[in-house]
Scaffold this active site. Sequence first.
Site, PDB file in Angstrom:
ATOM      1  N   LYS B  96       0.875  -1.179   0.000  1.00 51.34           N
ATOM      2  CA  LYS B  96       0.000   0.000   0.000  1.00 51.34           C
ATOM      3  C   LYS B  96       0.907   1.222   0.000  1.00 51.34           C
ATOM      4  O   LYS B  96       1.595   1.493   0.985  1.00 51.34           O
ATOM      5  CB  LYS B  96      -0.902   0.004   1.233  1.00 51.34           C
ATOM      6  N   GLY B 157      -8.514   8.278   9.693  1.00 55.98           N
ATOM      7  CA  GLY B 157      -8.850   8.261  11.119  1.00 55.98           C
ATOM      8  C   GLY B 157      -9.893   9.282  11.534  1.00 55.98           C
ATOM      9  O   GLY B 157     -10.210   9.395  12.720  1.00 55.98           O
ATOM     10  N   ALA B 183      -9.707   4.769   4.058  1.00 60.09           N
ATOM     11  CA  ALA B 183      -9.580   5.912   4.976  1.00 60.09           C
ATOM     12  C   ALA B 183     -10.862   6.715   5.136  1.00 60.09           C
ATOM     13  O   ALA B 183     -11.570   6.991   4.173  1.00 60.09           O
ATOM     14  CB  ALA B 183      -8.466   6.861   4.539  1.00 60.09           C
ATOM     15  N   GLY B 184     -11.133   7.066   6.382  1.00 62.50           N
ATOM     16  CA  GLY B 184     -12.228   7.975   6.699  1.00 62.50           C
ATOM     17  C   GLY B 184     -13.553   7.315   7.042  1.00 62.50           C
ATOM     18  O   GLY B 184     -14.486   7.975   7.489  1.00 62.50           O
ATOM     19  N   ASN B 205      -9.627   0.789   9.466  1.00 60.98           N
ATOM     20  CA  ASN B 205      -8.873   0.405  10.658  1.00 60.98           C
ATOM     21  C   ASN B 205      -9.513   1.012  11.896  1.00 60.98           C
ATOM     22  O   ASN B 205     -10.170   0.327  12.679  1.00 60.98           O
ATOM     23  CB  ASN B 205      -7.412   0.860  10.508  1.00 60.98           C
ATOM     24  N   THR B 206      -9.387   2.360  12.023  1.00 62.69           N
ATOM     25  CA  THR B 206      -9.832   3.018  13.250  1.00 62.69           C
ATOM     26  C   THR B 206     -11.310   2.783  13.539  1.00 62.69           C
ATOM     27  O   THR B 206     -11.698   2.674  14.713  1.00 62.69           O
ATOM     28  CB  THR B 206      -9.553   4.535  13.164  1.00 62.69           C
TER      29      THR B 206
END
Lengths: 67, 255
Positions: B96, B157, B183-184, B205-206
């Site tokens: 990535k 995040g 992301a996001g 992830n987050t």
Amino acid sequence: MELVINGDKVEVPSTVETVTNLLQNFEVDQKVVIVELNGTILEKKSHQESRLSDGDRIELVHFVGGG
Amino acid sequence: MLKIGPYQFSSRLLLGTGKYPNFDVQKKAVDVSETEILTFSVRRMNIFEASQPNFLEKLDVEKYTLLPNTAGAKTAEEAVRTAKLAKASGLCDMIKVEVIGCQKTLLPDPVETLKASEELIKEGFIVLPYTSDDVLLARRLEELGCHAIMPGASPIGSGQGIINPLNLSFIIEQSNVPVIVDAGIGSPSDAAIAMELGADGVLLNTAVSGAKDPVKMAEAMKLSIQAGRLGYEAGRIPKKRYATASSPVEGLSIG
């Protein structure tokens, strides 16, 4: 022998002659660890034959959590 | 099936491994998510605390395709080096590409991302660049030979969800390689919307690791991605300005 490992000066015993010895010395030889010796990234199979000299710059990196 | 380069996956969820409360919760969340692709980072080892367990030791690594990232790189050169370090582990050939150009927004540097991707494709990597939702940049990355395009939904995040569905849908429409929204993502509905737009997968992830109950959220994300994909394949109805009755207007027994 004095090496620069991850930016810090580290004194290692004289028995440490190769990269494999170095990993054994720090008890990380069974872990996933990637070695860069004086700017050259080493394949795992060349750890045994890569000899170390005083002042060598070594990066030891591994995988950590991330996204 | 999700096909990225030579690999095929049943799951369309790519899961990050950062910031879980502990390794046990992480393992359970990963298991429940049924993900087949795990992302992680490359960092210096603390050789004086080498006995500390590493997250990889807690997971059955053989079960997963590993997707290291180049997070921390600010230039193409740094990203290429990080990718090569990761590949030298002998465990992975996917990367990535993540070259951050702004520490406040963590938005990717488009020029360095393009340069790093070009170099890594030449080096034989399976390249998945994290990019902004710029439509033309996505096209340029595909033309270079990237194996998937990973536009952000909103800043890393931030949990703001999909702030520009129009651009994402333009990218999805034009792409001949998988588009993974990265992301996001904050909630299961965000992930479902990404999939309904036609994304081939979602990387998050987050949203899981930072949830009150990461294991439950991992399951919610799995289901929402499946639901969003099914909805996309089924084809939603067009939006209309006024109502259309679902019940027949003939045969009323009242009035």
